[in-house]
Write a protein that holds these residues in place. Structure first.
Motif, PDB file in Angstrom:
ATOM      1  N   TYR A 192     -13.935   7.558  -0.336  1.00 31.68           N
ATOM      2  CA  TYR A 192     -13.599   8.697  -1.194  1.00 31.68           C
ATOM      3  C   TYR A 192     -14.616   8.813  -2.319  1.00 31.68           C
ATOM      4  O   TYR A 192     -15.338   7.872  -2.637  1.00 31.68           O
TER       5      TYR A 192
ATOM      6  N   ASP B 214       1.104   2.509   3.945  1.00 31.39           N
ATOM      7  CA  ASP B 214       0.146   3.521   3.508  1.00 31.39           C
ATOM      8  C   ASP B 214       0.844   4.881   3.465  1.00 31.39           C
ATOM      9  O   ASP B 214       0.227   5.910   3.721  1.00 31.39           O
TER      10      ASP B 214
ATOM     11  N   ASP C 242      -6.240   2.524  -2.577  1.00 33.01           N
ATOM     12  CA  ASP C 242      -7.383   3.356  -2.181  1.00 33.01           C
ATOM     13  C   ASP C 242      -8.260   3.774  -3.363  1.00 33.01           C
ATOM     14  O   ASP C 242      -8.948   4.788  -3.311  1.00 33.01           O
TER      15      ASP C 242
ATOM     16  N   HIS D 275      -4.881  -1.310   5.378  1.00 35.49           N
ATOM     17  CA  HIS D 275      -4.774  -0.573   6.656  1.00 35.49           C
ATOM     18  C   HIS D 275      -5.917  -0.953   7.608  1.00 35.49           C
ATOM     19  O   HIS D 275      -6.708  -0.108   8.042  1.00 35.49           O
TER      20      HIS D 275
ATOM     21  N   HIS E   2       0.869  -1.203   0.000  1.00 39.10           N
ATOM     22  CA  HIS E   2       0.000   0.000   0.000  1.00 39.10           C
ATOM     23  C   HIS E   2       0.890   1.232   0.000  1.00 39.10           C
ATOM     24  O   HIS E   2       1.309   1.719   1.051  1.00 39.10           O
TER      25      HIS E   2
ATOM     26  N   HIS F 235      -9.682  -0.023   0.707  1.00 40.26           N
ATOM     27  CA  HIS F 235      -9.933   0.895   1.816  1.00 40.26           C
ATOM     28  C   HIS F 235     -11.447   0.882   1.964  1.00 40.26           C
ATOM     29  O   HIS F 235     -12.162   1.418   1.137  1.00 40.26           O
TER      30      HIS F 235
HETATM   31 ZN    ZN Z   1      -6.536   4.248   2.459  1.00 40.49          ZN
END
Ligand code: ZN
Length: 546
Positions: A201, A422, A128, A259, A93, A229
């Motif tokens: 997001y 991350d 992500d 994560h 990541h 994510h």
């Molecule tokens: Zn993330």
């Protein structure tokens, strides 16, 4: 045979620097006869077994053999007695490449010192839900200016959706679904290791589960994984785990919770339930893994706290809604809830600004400090107003101190958890990033292994090497063994430590002695050599000239 002392090595180092970054320091990439022996170390193979005393012979870009101490010879011999020898760390990541070139560390700081000093030799970008597109062009650009570390990528679901559907909050049409499937398929043929999503997001959050299943299935057909994510990592995290498991199961591919964490006071301790869901899925044949960074705080934009409806259409639309008094009040109510119950854990000091493009003097301050600085009472309501003002001024990246350390350790111990930062490639002076950028891997080795005893050293190394390599099908990396690519780290297990903190993040980790990438020394006697032997890594699905 030449027995290299530290002083001879530093002479070699100076000569190499004078000759420029292309001059190889140890094993050569051009001369197949050149060899280096790492002698007298404690070798961690990368699998889940304890280390053995052995010598490691590097010839060209590969490990030629691993033998009993004293049984092998080479052109150059590096005495590594008392040190650990392990495969270079692989991070699944990475934000080494970002949406803007000026924030992409891979281009700005290709020596990747913050990574090398943690022992990281391979990063996989495109996390992500965001990746550059098309990937073929992106990979060619990276190949044209190599870095010190290897780089590969996932294809981002959000990037594909933005390209084809835009930033609107609506389901994709059948035609758009077909176009998105084709885009994912092309990215897989270009060498992506799978599909990533970022469901907090935009526009990732606008996709329903069925859309993700359909696109994940395409990645799976080409040998990829689905890494996410998740939609929620706090009060509804278990629903999100169920969604990820469903996507992996119905999509017919391995799934990874990236994560992995549980945020908010209310969810403290619930990592146990999250892991029980993973175990139950694995028991019925769904291949689920996790990755994690070793900190009780996360980092992302301030906008993740805004309600989903307010972000429909992107930041320009959000600005319009903030200009409407009624909508602004509704957004403020949501921010008060977020600050009280979720990411703020009822204290504005738990939200720290990491990176404000419009005013870097704010970087590093938490919301309580900023309210004080501006002569306002430290209250949740004032902090909510402040977040709106910061968003209107241009927005910020933030650090959220919203987890409990015990949950971090519980997740780390799980046998299906690997380590991933991350983070990106960072350099001193650039904002106030999360310390995970500088510290992740060294922190696991120093704090979680040596100080806290959460894991044995060989288990921690496995979670950084063979485990991530196997996850994405990197068959010739992540292990110390004959025929493997010579991505190797040599470090002192008694002193390896992270130095970056939340108040002083720009501090390199310590304890890495030598780092090799494809047989070339990139860190030698703790000094950067300037060599940039990093390669673009593509998945087995890559089709040349597709
Ligand atoms: Zn993330």
């Amino acid at each position: 045979m030449k027995k290299l002392t530290a002083s001879l090595l530093s002479l070699l180092f100076v000569a190499a620097c004078a000759a420029g970054p292309d001059a190889p320091v140890a094993a050569s990439d051009g001369d197949a006869e050149s060899s280096v022996l790492l002698a007298g170390g404690l070798v961690f193979s990368g699998d889940a077994s304890p280390p053995i005393a052995a010598d490691v012979l590097i010839r060209g870009d590969r490990i030629e053999s691993v033998g009993a101490p004293g049984s092998l010879d080479a052109d150059l011999v590096l005495d590594v007695s008392g040190l650990a020898v392990a495969p270079g760390f692989i991070d699944l990541h990475s934000h080494a490449v970002r949406a803007s070139a000026e924030r992409s560390g891979l281009y700005r700081w290709p020596d990747a010192e913050n990574l090398l000093r943690q022992g990281v030799t391979t990063v996989i970008g495109g996390p992500d839900g965001w990746s550059p597109l098309p990937l073929a062009e992106h990979f060619a650009a990276v190949e044209a200016s190599p870095a010190a570390v290897n780089y590969g990528a996932f294809v981002g679901h959000g990037a594909v959706r933005q390209h084809i559907v835009g930033l609107d909050d609506r389901p994709a049409t059948a035609q758009e679904m077909a176009a998105m499937r084709a885009a994912v398929e092309q990215a897989m043929r270009d060498g992506a290791f799978g599909l990533s999503s970022g469901l907090v997001y935009i526009p990732g959050s606008f996709a329903d589960t069925d859309e993700l299943v359909a696109l994940a299935r395409v990645a799976g057909q080409h040998g990829g994984i689905y890494i996410s994510h998740m939609r929620n990592e706090n009060l509804d995290v278990l629903d999100s785990v169920a969604e990820l498991i469903r996507i992996a199961e119905e999509g017919g591919l391995p799934g990874q919770i990236t994560h992995a964490k549980v945020m908010s006071t209310a969810m403290q301790g619930r990592s146990v339930d999250l892991l029980a869901m993973v175990d139950a899925a694995v028991a019925r044949g769904v291949d689920i893994t996790l990755d994690q960074y070793p900190y009780a705080a996360g980092s992302t934009g301030l906008t993740v706290q805004f309600p989903r409806w307010s972000r429909d259409g992107g930041n320009a639309k959000l600005a319009e809604r903030l200009a409407n008094a009624e909508q602004r009040a509704r957004i403020r109510d949501e921010l008060i809830y977020q600050l009280t119950e979720v990411r703020g854990r009822n204290d504005p000091a738990n939200v720290q600004l990491a990176y404000c493009n419009f005013d870097h003097s704010l970087d590093g301050l938490n919301l309580a400090q900023l309210l004080e600085q501006r002569g306002r009472d430290v209250s949740i309501a004032n902090a909510a107003d402040l977040i709106i003002e910061l968003q209107e001024a241009g927005g910020c990246q933030a650090i959220y101190h919203a987890m409990h350390p015990d949950d971090v350790a519980v997740i780390m111990r799980h046998p299906r958890t690997m380590i991933a930062a991350d983070g990106g490639i960072e350099a001193p002076g650039n904002g106030h990033p999360h310390p995970r950028n500088y510290g992740t891997h060294a922190r696991v080795l120093g704090r979680y292994v040596r100080e806290l005893g959460v894991l044995p050293l060989h288990t921690a190394i496995h979670k950084m090497t063979r485990m991530p390599a196997a996850r994405i099908g990197l068959d010739d990396r992540g292990s110390i063994g004959a025929g493997m690519v010579a991505d190797i780290v040599v470090f002192d297990p008694d002193s390896v430590v992270d130095r970056a903190t939340f108040t002083q993040p720009h501090q390199y980790a310590e304890g890495m002695r030598h780092v090799f990438v494809a047989g070339q020394a990139v860190l030698l006697e703790q000094r950067l050599t300037g060599a940039r032997p990093g390669r673009v890594l593509r998945s087995a699905a890559y089709e040349v000239g597709n």
